[in-house]
Enzyme design. Structure first.
Site, short mmCIF file in Angstrom:
data_model
loop_
_atom_site.label_atom_id
_atom_site.label_comp_id
_atom_site.label_asym_id
_atom_site.label_seq_id
_atom_site.Cartn_x
_atom_site.Cartn_y
_atom_site.Cartn_z
CB ILE A 70 -1.02 0.16 1.35
CG1 ILE A 70 -1.95 1.39 1.35
CG2 ILE A 70 -0.17 -0.04 2.33
CD1 ILE A 70 -3.32 0.93 2.26
CB SER A 71 1.35 4.45 -2.82
OG SER A 71 1.15 3.61 -3.63
CD GLN A 72 5.64 8.12 0.77
OE1 GLN A 72 6.94 8.05 -0.47
NE2 GLN A 72 6.36 8.65 1.84
#
Length: 211
Positions: A59-61
């Protein structure tokens, strides 16, 4: 760990890092990121870090999600968006706060199913997702105002520009595992215009489908 105060600290950090569009910040504040990560990592959900999810994905920052979302809504009132790389569903959920229709493709079928259950549980009726090869896009639903890619191909898949409206924009990371650049490509009536947005690191965009 999931309190309003914890979530607000994430928003404050995004402001400090230069995210200035209040619509994006409000959308980020409304989406419960802790429900998009594994339960064991929920205590880290509002840190500004990419986190692992199942099947070798991430999950992207929050900063990267906010930066890409800001780029999306710079476009004049986008209504219909295609996302390649559903993953946990978090980026689609943020976009779903801001646009009428989000179509999202994930190559790993088990992730598609998990994300779909999250969208239903959280009431996102304007997000549709399916399992498919992102390089093929979603021709039956084209044309799109925006295509956003949340995994990195080694080179720009220019054929996907055929699924954009003229004046539409594709936002994507491009590069190898060590070095990637975030790029915005605007489709014009004769050709396209490219803009570099900074350096990022995403998992690779792969061909094919995993059932």
């Amino acid at each position: 760990m999931t309190s309003d105060r914890t979530r607000q600290r994430m928003i404050d950090r995004l402001r400090l890092r230069g995210i200035g569009d209040e619509r994006v910040l409000m959308a980020m504040a409304q989406v419960p990121r802790h429900l998009f990560v594994d339960e064991a990592l929920a205590h880290r959900a509002y840190e500004d870090d990419a986190l692992p999810i199942k099947y070798g994905q991430t999950i992207s920052q929050p900063f990267v999600v906010a930066r890409m979302t800001e780029e999306v809504i710079k476009h004049h009132n986008p209504v219909k968006i295609l996302e390649l790389g559903t993953g946990s569903g978090y980026q689609a959920a943020v976009l779903g706060q801001l646009v009428d229709q989000v179509f999202s493709i994930e190559r790993i079928d088990k992730l598609t199913r998990i994300a779909r259950r999250r969208f239903i549980k959280l009431g996102y009726r304007n997000i549709r997702c399916k399992t498919g090869d992102g390089f093929e896009g979603w021709p039956s639903e084209a044309l799109f105002d925006i295509i956003i890619v949340t995994a990195a191909p080694e080179k720009v898949p220019y054929e996907l520009l055929d699924q954009l409206e003229v004046g539409g924009k594709m936002i994507l990371p491009v590069g190898n595992k060590k070095q990637q650049k975030l790029i915005a490509i605007v489709k014009e009536s004769h050709g396209y215009k490219k803009e570099m947005l900074g350096e990022v690191i995403f998992v690779p965009l792969l061909e094919g489908v995993v059932r």
